[in-house]
Design a protein around this motif. Structure first.
Motif, PDB file in Angstrom:
ATOM      1  N   ALA A   1       0.856  -1.179   0.000  1.00 51.10           N
ATOM      2  CA  ALA A   1       0.000   0.000   0.000  1.00 51.10           C
ATOM      3  C   ALA A   1       0.892   1.228   0.000  1.00 51.10           C
ATOM      4  CB  ALA A   1      -0.904  -0.007   1.217  1.00 51.10           C
ATOM      5  N   CYS A   2       0.493   2.225  -0.740  1.00 57.27           N
ATOM      6  CA  CYS A   2       1.296   3.439  -0.843  1.00 57.27           C
ATOM      7  C   CYS A   2       0.729   4.541   0.046  1.00 57.27           C
ATOM      8  CB  CYS A   2       1.351   3.892  -2.295  1.00 57.27           C
ATOM      9  SG  CYS A   2       2.068   5.505  -2.577  1.00 57.27           S
ATOM     10  N   ALA A   3      -0.526   4.901  -0.171  1.00 61.44           N
ATOM     11  CA  ALA A   3      -1.115   6.016   0.576  1.00 61.44           C
ATOM     12  C   ALA A   3      -2.614   6.029   0.370  1.00 61.44           C
ATOM     13  CB  ALA A   3      -0.517   7.343   0.108  1.00 61.44           C
ATOM     14  N   ILE A   4      -3.287   6.829   1.163  1.00 63.86           N
ATOM     15  CA  ILE A   4      -4.706   7.113   0.974  1.00 63.86           C
ATOM     16  C   ILE A   4      -4.840   8.600   0.663  1.00 63.86           C
ATOM     17  CG2 ILE A   4      -6.968   7.251   2.072  1.00 63.86           C
ATOM     18  CD1 ILE A   4      -6.239   4.797   3.683  1.00 63.86           C
ATOM     19  N   VAL A   5      -5.458   8.913  -0.464  1.00 62.64           N
ATOM     20  CA  VAL A   5      -5.768  10.294  -0.812  1.00 62.64           C
ATOM     21  C   VAL A   5      -7.172  10.571  -0.288  1.00 62.64           C
ATOM     22  CG1 VAL A   5      -6.069  11.956  -2.674  1.00 62.64           C
ATOM     23  CG2 VAL A   5      -4.312  10.187  -2.859  1.00 62.64           C
ATOM     24  N   PRO A   6      -7.301  11.372   0.764  1.00 60.14           N
ATOM     25  CA  PRO A   6      -8.605  11.520   1.414  1.00 60.14           C
ATOM     26  C   PRO A   6      -9.558  12.416   0.640  1.00 60.14           C
ATOM     27  CG  PRO A   6      -7.000  12.929   2.482  1.00 60.14           C
ATOM     28  CD  PRO A   6      -6.243  12.138   1.446  1.00 60.14           C
ATOM     29  N   ASP A   7     -10.847  12.179   0.853  1.00 62.68           N
ATOM     30  CA  ASP A   7     -11.911  13.017   0.315  1.00 62.68           C
ATOM     31  C   ASP A   7     -11.737  13.259  -1.181  1.00 62.68           C
ATOM     32  OD1 ASP A   7     -14.167  14.566   0.161  1.00 62.68           O
ATOM     33  OD2 ASP A   7     -13.251  16.358   1.016  1.00 62.68           O
ATOM     34  N   GLY A   8     -11.756  12.169  -1.927  1.00 60.64           N
ATOM     35  CA  GLY A   8     -11.625  12.295  -3.370  1.00 60.64           C
ATOM     36  C   GLY A   8     -12.401  11.213  -4.087  1.00 60.64           C
ATOM     37  N   ILE A   9     -12.925  11.549  -5.261  1.00 61.54           N
ATOM     38  CA  ILE A   9     -13.644  10.601  -6.095  1.00 61.54           C
ATOM     39  C   ILE A   9     -13.279  10.903  -7.540  1.00 61.54           C
ATOM     40  CG2 ILE A   9     -15.757  11.934  -6.536  1.00 61.54           C
ATOM     41  CD1 ILE A   9     -17.362   9.384  -5.908  1.00 61.54           C
ATOM     42  N   TYR A  10     -13.517   9.925  -8.421  1.00 62.19           N
ATOM     43  CA  TYR A  10     -13.266  10.164  -9.843  1.00 62.19           C
ATOM     44  C   TYR A  10     -14.364   9.527 -10.678  1.00 62.19           C
ATOM     45  CZ  TYR A  10     -11.177   5.423  -9.755  1.00 62.19           C
ATOM     46  OH  TYR A  10     -10.948   4.080  -9.601  1.00 62.19           O
ATOM     47  N   SER A  11     -14.403   9.877 -11.926  1.00 61.95           N
ATOM     48  CA  SER A  11     -15.353   9.325 -12.881  1.00 61.95           C
ATOM     49  C   SER A  11     -14.598   8.526 -13.919  1.00 61.95           C
ATOM     50  CB  SER A  11     -16.136  10.454 -13.564  1.00 61.95           C
ATOM     51  OG  SER A  11     -16.838   9.953 -14.685  1.00 61.95           O
ATOM     52  N   SER A  12     -15.232   7.469 -14.433  1.00 62.95           N
ATOM     53  CA  SER A  12     -14.601   6.652 -15.470  1.00 62.95           C
ATOM     54  C   SER A  12     -14.354   7.427 -16.749  1.00 62.95           C
ATOM     55  CB  SER A  12     -15.482   5.434 -15.782  1.00 62.95           C
ATOM     56  OG  SER A  12     -15.626   4.620 -14.651  1.00 62.95           O
ATOM     57  N   TRP A  13     -15.050   8.545 -16.933  1.00 62.95           N
ATOM     58  CA  TRP A  13     -15.003   9.266 -18.197  1.00 62.95           C
ATOM     59  C   TRP A  13     -14.076  10.471 -18.134  1.00 62.95           C
ATOM     60  CZ3 TRP A  13     -17.189   5.647 -20.783  1.00 62.95           C
ATOM     61  CH2 TRP A  13     -18.158   4.863 -20.165  1.00 62.95           C
ATOM     62  N   VAL A  14     -13.203  10.488 -17.145  1.00 62.01           N
ATOM     63  CA  VAL A  14     -12.151  11.506 -17.049  1.00 62.01           C
ATOM     64  C   VAL A  14     -10.816  10.773 -17.127  1.00 62.01           C
ATOM     65  CG1 VAL A  14     -11.113  13.295 -15.614  1.00 62.01           C
ATOM     66  CG2 VAL A  14     -13.596  13.022 -15.643  1.00 62.01           C
ATOM     67  N   ASN A  15      -9.937  11.206 -18.039  1.00 62.59           N
ATOM     68  CA  ASN A  15      -8.668  10.513 -18.258  1.00 62.59           C
ATOM     69  C   ASN A  15      -7.578  11.490 -18.698  1.00 62.59           C
ATOM     70  OD1 ASN A  15      -9.086   7.456 -18.139  1.00 62.59           O
ATOM     71  ND2 ASN A  15     -10.826   8.130 -19.370  1.00 62.59           N
ATOM     72  N   PRO A  16      -6.317  11.204 -18.370  1.00 64.30           N
ATOM     73  CA  PRO A  16      -5.907  10.264 -17.328  1.00 64.30           C
ATOM     74  C   PRO A  16      -6.032  10.914 -15.959  1.00 64.30           C
ATOM     75  CG  PRO A  16      -3.972  11.212 -18.345  1.00 64.30           C
ATOM     76  CD  PRO A  16      -5.156  11.768 -19.086  1.00 64.30           C
ATOM     77  N   LEU A  17      -6.380  10.114 -14.963  1.00 64.26           N
ATOM     78  CA  LEU A  17      -6.573  10.618 -13.609  1.00 64.26           C
ATOM     79  C   LEU A  17      -5.273  10.715 -12.832  1.00 64.26           C
ATOM     80  CD1 LEU A  17      -9.727   8.498 -12.896  1.00 64.26           C
ATOM     81  CD2 LEU A  17      -9.680  10.989 -12.849  1.00 64.26           C
ATOM     82  N   ALA A  18      -4.221  10.109 -13.357  1.00 60.45           N
ATOM     83  CA  ALA A  18      -2.942  10.117 -12.649  1.00 60.45           C
ATOM     84  C   ALA A  18      -1.815  10.038 -13.668  1.00 60.45           C
ATOM     85  CB  ALA A  18      -2.858   8.955 -11.667  1.00 60.45           C
TER      86      ALA A  18
ATOM     87  N   LEU B   1      -9.448   7.673  -1.982  1.00 59.02           N
ATOM     88  CA  LEU B   1      -8.719   6.920  -2.994  1.00 59.02           C
ATOM     89  C   LEU B   1      -7.566   6.179  -2.325  1.00 59.02           C
ATOM     90  CD1 LEU B   1      -8.545   9.591  -5.841  1.00 59.02           C
ATOM     91  CD2 LEU B   1     -10.226   7.786  -5.519  1.00 59.02           C
ATOM     92  N   LEU B   2      -7.602   4.860  -2.413  1.00 60.22           N
ATOM     93  CA  LEU B   2      -6.514   4.020  -1.942  1.00 60.22           C
ATOM     94  C   LEU B   2      -5.517   3.839  -3.077  1.00 60.22           C
ATOM     95  CD1 LEU B   2      -5.185   1.959   0.028  1.00 60.22           C
ATOM     96  CD2 LEU B   2      -6.730   0.238  -0.948  1.00 60.22           C
ATOM     97  N   VAL B   3      -4.248   4.137  -2.829  1.00 56.88           N
ATOM     98  CA  VAL B   3      -3.231   4.109  -3.867  1.00 56.88           C
ATOM     99  C   VAL B   3      -2.246   2.995  -3.567  1.00 56.88           C
ATOM    100  CG1 VAL B   3      -1.423   5.421  -5.032  1.00 56.88           C
ATOM    101  CG2 VAL B   3      -3.480   6.581  -4.222  1.00 56.88           C
ATOM    102  N   ARG B   4      -2.034   2.140  -4.548  1.00 54.10           N
ATOM    103  CA  ARG B   4      -1.058   1.053  -4.433  1.00 54.10           C
ATOM    104  C   ARG B   4      -0.174   1.055  -5.668  1.00 54.10           C
ATOM    105  NH1 ARG B   4      -2.741  -3.086  -0.798  1.00 54.10           N
ATOM    106  NH2 ARG B   4      -1.667  -4.674  -2.022  1.00 54.10           N
TER     107      ARG B   4
END
Length: 446
Positions: free
Chosen positions: A54-71, A438-441
């Motif tokens: 596990a890397c980190a948790i980005v708090p209070d965040g959401i995303y949509s499948s139709w937005v790219n790239p998110l990272a 968002l859980l980041v791994r």
């Protein structure tokens, strides 16, 4: 005609963004979470567990499948786009070595809306990243800022006018060129820039909503040697009465041409006003029959071959994950694994609370247990697939965050690593009413 050139932010003229820093705090929180069983590795050998930390948790965040790239990768960091529950767009710089998350607030707060998370573009030769976001059918423009990758200060907000209610942002790049695709009204339109967003072309139409209203367009950029190839999927909402198919094509950013799997060119970004493609002009990959409904999860290239992964169900029956992949002469398919979970929000699509994404030579999926609960455990599974013959699980991990309404994976590639973002939603009654982290791994390539 190109728009008026914008003055790029100078070191003296930039406005400092609101930032939330969590250096020791985030690392400590992650350690406490692991100790408390927040993130538990299941059904995997210790070596596998250590290999996918596990890397980190980005708090209070959401995303949509139709937005790219998110990272996007940036040396030893990853940048992640999101929108918070109060409607503030943001980018977060994540240091996976320490668990530090630095959040840069962008537009907002406005009405919360998960449709409009932040898309990101990074060029190693540019000191600022580009972050694009919008509002859902409230305004006729997309918004963007440059953010200094070292100092984390942001420019003043800029706008790109599309002339119709604008939502989503898909930001594609190759070499020094950018292509921004948004849904404007019923059409999907695009603009291009060759000077890192200082000027943009006039909007042109990529796909037309003239015959089928409310269509989605998913654009997944390639990576490595296929970075210039973008997988497109034209897709209708599961409730659409007259069009429920998933169509695909490939956009070559180096030439601007859009082609079917057999090489037939069906349009070009260089056409005056744009190609204005219709749904029926795409390869018809998934064509539901009878009352079958589908929800597209991902589109991409697997070992160079176009592929889609989706969920399919009838009525209130349990949905299943399915995929289709082009074998050079036809679309082969496979079905495996139930996609189950408690319904939320859209009662007509009660079985799409999970998700799936392509990763290297296989897939990553999520499944809730127990399936009748609003909380409980979510198991994230990595699958290695023999396309057309089936998939086998290679490793899993479990998130047990309370009241998990939806857990959906999203994968971003770098040359050496894969970023796996797990969207953990604890409340979602509507796309403007949500609570999520968002859980980041990270995971090595291959």
């Amino acid at each position: 005609m190109p728009s008026t050139p914008l003055e790029r932010p100078s070191a003296a003229g930039r406005r400092t963004a609101v930032m939330t820093r969590g250096r020791a705090g985030v690392a400590l929180a992650a350690a406490l979470a692991l100790a408390a069983g927040l993130l538990a590795v299941a059904d995997a050998r210790p070596a596998e567990a250590a290999r996918h930390p596990a890397c980190a948790i980005v708090p209070d965040g959401i995303y949509s499948s139709w937005v790219n790239p998110l990272a996007a990768a940036d040396g030893g960091y990853w940048w992640i786009g999101s929108i918070s529950r109060d409607g503030t767009n943001a980018v977060s710089r994540v240091d996976c070595a320490t668990g530090v998350v630095d959040r840069v607030a962008l537009g907002g707060p406005e009405r919360a809306d998960d449709h409009n998370a932040t898309a990101i573009a990074i060029d190693p030769d540019e000191p600022q990243l580009l972050a694009v976001y919008s509002t859902h059918a409230a305004r006729t423009h997309a918004r963007f800022r440059w953010v200094d990758r070292q100092t984390l200060v942001a420019s003043e907000e800029q706008r790109i006018e599309f002339g119709a209610p604008t939502t989503y942002a898909q930001l594609l790049q190759t070499d020094d060129a950018l292509t921004l695709i948004v849904r404007a009204g019923q059409d999907w339109k695009y603009v291009r820039s060759t000077d890192w967003g200082a000027t943009w072309s006039e909007p042109a139409t990529l796909t037309s909503g003239e015959t089928v209203r409310g269509m989605y367009l998913l654009a997944r950029p390639g990576h490595a040697d296929d970075r210039h190839l973008v997988s497109l999927a034209h897709y209708a909402h599961p409730t659409a009465p007259d069009w429920r198919s998933v169509g695909t094509a490939t956009l070559d950013l180096s030439t601007g041409e859009i082609a079917l799997v057999d090489g037939t060119v069906i349009g070009s970004l260089d056409e005056p006003g744009g190609p204005a493609l219709l749904p029926g002009e795409f390869d018809q990959v998934v064509v539901p029959t009878g009352t079958t409904r589908v929800r597209l999860h991902d589109v991409g290239r697997v070992n160079g071959a176009p592929a889609v992964v989706y969920a399919a169900w009838k009525g209130t029956d349990t949905a299943h994950y399915r995929y289709k992949i082009w074998n050079g002469s036809r679309w082969t398919s496979g079905t495996w694994g139930q996609l189950t979970g408690r319904p939320f929000g859209y009662t007509y699509a009660t079985r799409y609370v999970g998700g799936a994404a392509f990763i290297d030579g296989g897939l990553i999926t999520s499944r809730q247990s127990p399936t009748t609960s609003t909380s409980g455990s979510w198991t994230i599974t990595y699958w290695r697939c023999t396309w057309g013959a089936g998939c086998r699980a290679t490793s899993t991990f479990t998130t047990t965050r309370s009241a998990g309404r939806m857990v959906r994976p999203y994968v971003v590639y770098s040359d050496t690593e894969r970023l796996v973002m797990i969207q953990q939603v604890s409340r979602y009654a509507w796309f403007t009413d949500y609570r999520a982290d968002l859980l980041v791994r990270t995971r090595p390539a291959g």
